[in-house]
Design a protein around this motif. Structure first.
Motif, PDB file in Angstrom:
ATOM      1  N   THR A  94       0.831  -1.201   0.000  1.00  0.00           N
ATOM      2  CA  THR A  94       0.000   0.000   0.000  1.00  0.00           C
ATOM      3  C   THR A  94       0.868   1.254   0.000  1.00  0.00           C
ATOM      4  OG1 THR A  94      -0.125   0.146   2.412  1.00  0.00           O
ATOM      5  CG2 THR A  94      -1.802  -1.206   1.302  1.00  0.00           C
ATOM      6  N   GLU A  95       0.265   2.362  -0.382  1.00  0.00           N
ATOM      7  CA  GLU A  95       1.027   3.610  -0.412  1.00  0.00           C
ATOM      8  C   GLU A  95       1.383   4.090   0.991  1.00  0.00           C
ATOM      9  OE1 GLU A  95       0.785   6.083  -4.161  1.00  0.00           O
ATOM     10  OE2 GLU A  95      -1.340   5.734  -3.728  1.00  0.00           O
ATOM     11  N   ALA A  96       0.557   3.749   1.984  1.00  0.00           N
ATOM     12  CA  ALA A  96       0.943   4.058   3.364  1.00  0.00           C
ATOM     13  C   ALA A  96       2.238   3.344   3.727  1.00  0.00           C
ATOM     14  CB  ALA A  96      -0.176   3.656   4.326  1.00  0.00           C
ATOM     15  N   GLU A  97       2.385   2.113   3.260  1.00  0.00           N
ATOM     16  CA  GLU A  97       3.622   1.365   3.500  1.00  0.00           C
ATOM     17  C   GLU A  97       4.774   1.942   2.683  1.00  0.00           C
ATOM     18  OE1 GLU A  97       2.395  -3.180   4.259  1.00  0.00           O
ATOM     19  OE2 GLU A  97       1.496  -2.310   2.454  1.00  0.00           O
ATOM     20  N   ALA A  98       4.494   2.309   1.438  1.00  0.00           N
ATOM     21  CA  ALA A  98       5.546   2.835   0.571  1.00  0.00           C
ATOM     22  C   ALA A  98       6.082   4.174   1.086  1.00  0.00           C
ATOM     23  CB  ALA A  98       5.014   2.989  -0.852  1.00  0.00           C
ATOM     24  N   PHE A  99       5.175   5.051   1.527  1.00  0.00           N
ATOM     25  CA  PHE A  99       5.603   6.335   2.074  1.00  0.00           C
ATOM     26  C   PHE A  99       6.166   6.188   3.479  1.00  0.00           C
ATOM     27  CE2 PHE A  99       2.814   8.084  -1.251  1.00  0.00           C
ATOM     28  CZ  PHE A  99       3.588   9.145  -1.714  1.00  0.00           C
ATOM     29  N   GLY A 100       5.733   5.150   4.178  1.00  0.00           N
ATOM     30  CA  GLY A 100       6.234   4.909   5.523  1.00  0.00           C
ATOM     31  C   GLY A 100       5.412   5.549   6.625  1.00  0.00           C
ATOM     32  N   TRP A 101       4.279   6.166   6.281  1.00  0.00           N
ATOM     33  CA  TRP A 101       3.442   6.811   7.285  1.00  0.00           C
ATOM     34  C   TRP A 101       2.041   7.053   6.730  1.00  0.00           C
ATOM     35  CZ3 TRP A 101       1.319  11.571   6.047  1.00  0.00           C
ATOM     36  CH2 TRP A 101       1.916  12.249   4.960  1.00  0.00           C
ATOM     37  N   SER A 102       1.121   7.327   7.649  1.00  0.00           N
ATOM     38  CA  SER A 102      -0.238   7.712   7.268  1.00  0.00           C
ATOM     39  C   SER A 102      -0.821   8.573   8.389  1.00  0.00           C
ATOM     40  CB  SER A 102      -1.100   6.468   7.032  1.00  0.00           C
ATOM     41  OG  SER A 102      -2.362   6.812   6.477  1.00  0.00           O
ATOM     42  N   PHE A 103      -1.958   9.221   8.112  1.00  0.00           N
ATOM     43  CA  PHE A 103      -2.566  10.127   9.084  1.00  0.00           C
ATOM     44  C   PHE A 103      -3.458   9.379  10.071  1.00  0.00           C
ATOM     45  CE2 PHE A 103      -1.761  13.256   5.651  1.00  0.00           C
ATOM     46  CZ  PHE A 103      -1.062  14.200   6.396  1.00  0.00           C
ATOM     47  N   VAL A 104      -3.276   9.701  11.369  1.00  0.00           N
ATOM     48  CA  VAL A 104      -4.051   9.090  12.453  1.00  0.00           C
ATOM     49  C   VAL A 104      -4.671  10.204  13.288  1.00  0.00           C
ATOM     50  CG1 VAL A 104      -3.954   7.599  14.498  1.00  0.00           C
ATOM     51  CG2 VAL A 104      -2.536   7.070  12.489  1.00  0.00           C
ATOM     52  N   PHE A 105      -5.911  10.013  13.715  1.00  0.00           N
ATOM     53  CA  PHE A 105      -6.587  10.982  14.592  1.00  0.00           C
ATOM     54  C   PHE A 105      -5.904  10.999  15.946  1.00  0.00           C
ATOM     55  CE2 PHE A 105     -10.275  12.105  17.398  1.00  0.00           C
ATOM     56  CZ  PHE A 105     -10.450  13.403  16.926  1.00  0.00           C
ATOM     57  N   HIS A 106      -5.710  12.195  16.509  1.00  0.00           N
ATOM     58  CA  HIS A 106      -4.842  12.356  17.692  1.00  0.00           C
ATOM     59  C   HIS A 106      -5.299  11.571  18.914  1.00  0.00           C
ATOM     60  CE1 HIS A 106      -7.138  16.139  19.358  1.00  0.00           C
ATOM     61  NE2 HIS A 106      -7.955  15.258  18.849  1.00  0.00           N
ATOM     62  N   HIS A 107      -6.587  11.300  19.078  1.00  0.00           N
ATOM     63  CA  HIS A 107      -7.062  10.574  20.258  1.00  0.00           C
ATOM     64  C   HIS A 107      -6.621   9.114  20.283  1.00  0.00           C
ATOM     65  CE1 HIS A 107     -10.662  13.312  21.577  1.00  0.00           C
ATOM     66  NE2 HIS A 107      -9.528  13.968  21.450  1.00  0.00           N
ATOM     67  N   PHE A 108      -6.160   8.604  19.154  1.00  0.00           N
ATOM     68  CA  PHE A 108      -5.830   7.178  19.069  1.00  0.00           C
ATOM     69  C   PHE A 108      -4.324   6.910  19.132  1.00  0.00           C
ATOM     70  CE2 PHE A 108      -9.738   7.259  16.106  1.00  0.00           C
ATOM     71  CZ  PHE A 108     -10.593   7.316  17.198  1.00  0.00           C
ATOM     72  N   ILE A 109      -3.562   7.938  19.473  1.00  0.00           N
ATOM     73  CA  ILE A 109      -2.104   7.809  19.492  1.00  0.00           C
ATOM     74  C   ILE A 109      -1.606   7.790  20.938  1.00  0.00           C
ATOM     75  CG2 ILE A 109       0.068   8.789  18.692  1.00  0.00           C
ATOM     76  CD1 ILE A 109      -1.527  10.262  16.526  1.00  0.00           C
ATOM     77  N   LYS A 110      -0.785   6.825  21.266  1.00  0.00           N
ATOM     78  CA  LYS A 110      -0.278   6.704  22.623  1.00  0.00           C
ATOM     79  C   LYS A 110       0.657   7.863  22.964  1.00  0.00           C
ATOM     80  CE  LYS A 110      -0.916   1.733  22.787  1.00  0.00           C
ATOM     81  NZ  LYS A 110      -0.341   0.389  23.067  1.00  0.00           N
TER      82      LYS A 110
END
Length: 396
Positions: A136-152
């Motif tokens: 996937t392009e998230a894997e190819a770029f190495g990152w993707s966008f996540v909503f802040h409440h779900f990040i440790k």
């Protein structure tokens, strides 16, 4: 103690909340493209739709064309046959996002076609990955966008960039469809929610009852996310999946026709009331976006694809939950008002997405309506963006 990035971002959000007005960015989903990052110390005023402005009620009549379940062979599994016809696409409602191109209303004719009854699930997408080894392009770029409440918290403190005018979207390294909140999360794990408290005008608001209250409201079940829509999927990823399946992405016109389920000039697939008889019929944000989700519908993030009843065509979840890719390039200029099987512009820079998501709220992004539309670059991926496929009906 060093402030967490959550505190800094929410301070920015709250201080600008009084400036909300009708705007075009909403929950920031259309801004969360690969090129949209800025340092978290920067930012501009947020312009959105006001809390006290209501979407006007649309009409009452019903289309005669309908959907029929059709499972002639294995290739048609999970598809609904949508009988073609003519419908009115778009809206003439007073309160719309002017730059989105929801207006004017167009008269559109469509041939018969098949439309997947649900969004593509994580279980479905895994079969594709296992069969093709697609990256996937998230894997190819190495990152993707996540909503802040779900990040440790330990990961939050390492993030120094965010989306301009939507600072709740944060780039997380190695966030993918399989690891939706980052490498420390798996689809078999329950959703992680950051309950560290929030800042308002520099003062931290502690609510120790939030986490306990959510335990009673959340319908999330460990291991259940395999039946949720696949997320962190770019347009290119979605297109590759549909081609592998012998299908294609739906056109925007096909998407809206199927989503309406035969209802004419309605706000939602069931009518005009958001919660008829107090019942939640889609997964969107309740509460104070993007700070507190009151979980009226039972979901903080994505929901299972059949969590809510289908429309009259037998199609599930076209509004709320996750945005869905369409095949069309985006334009907000509509020169022709009578169209037959429209395919959208021949070229463009952004692709259409429809349906809204679990992050939509009337105060910020009232795009969980049937006529609402948005756009994003085809290489972009976020934690609230998925898809479903369509298929041509072979003519005998």
């Amino acid at each position: 103690m060093k402030r967490s990035i959550v505190s800094l971002l929410l301070l920015f959000i709250v201080l600008n909340i009084s400036q909300l007005c009708v705007g075009d960015e909403g929950c920031g989903c259309s801004s969360a493209s690969r090129s949209s990052l800025l340092k978290t110390t920067e930012g501009e005023a947020i312009n959105e739709i006001s809390n006290n402005e209501q979407i006007s009620q649309e009409g009452e009549t019903q289309e005669k064309s309908g959907g029929v379940n059709s499972y002639e062979n294995e290739d048609l599994e999970g598809l609904v046959l949508i009988k073609g016809g003519t419908f009115r696409m778009g809206t003439d409602s007073k309160y719309v996002y002017p730059m989105d191109g929801e207006t004017p209303i167009k008269t559109v004719f469509l041939d018969d076609y098949y439309f997947e009854e649900t969004e593509v699930t994580n279980r479905d997408f895994k079969k594709f990955i296992d069969a093709t080894q697609h990256k996937t392009e998230a894997e190819a770029f190495g990152w993707s966008f996540v909503f802040h409440h779900f990040i440790k918290e330990d990961l939050l403190d390492t993030i120094t960039e965010a989306v301009q005018n939507a600072e709740w979207w944060l780039p997380v390294n190695n966030a993918t469809w399989l690891h939706p909140e980052g490498p420390q999360t798996l689809l078999d794990d329950p959703l992680y929610i950051n309950y560290l408290g929030y800042e308002y005008s520099g003062e931290r608001i502690e609510n120790p009852n939030i986490a306990e209250d959510h335990k009673h409201k959340l319908k999330e079940v460990a291991g259940d996310r395999w039946s949720h829509p696949a997320i962190h999927i770019s347009w290119n990823d979605a297109n590759a999946y549909c081609e592998w399946k012998g299908r294609r992405l739906p056109t925007e016109a096909e998407w809206e026709y199927a989503a309406r389920g035969g209802l004419k000039r309605k706000l939602f697939p069931w009518g005009n009331e958001l919660t008829p008889n107090g019942q939640h019929l889609m997964n969107i944000w309740q509460g104070f976006f993007p700070v507190i989700n009151e979980l009226g519908d039972g979901y903080y993030s994505t929901a299972p694809v059949k969590a809510f009843p289908p429309n009259l065509f037998g199609v599930y979840g076209t509004v709320g939950n996750v945005w869905e890719w369409c095949s069309d390039w985006f334009t907000n200029v509509h020169e022709k008002l009578e169209l037959s099987n429209p395919q959208g512009p021949l070229t463009g820079t952004e692709k259409v997405m429809r349906g809204g998501s679990f992050l939509c709220h009337e105060s910020y992004c009232h795009r969980y309506r049937l006529s609402a539309r948005s756009k994003i670059t085809p290489d972009s991926s976020t934690g609230n963006l998925g898809f479903r496929c369509a298929k041509d009906v072979l003519k005998k």
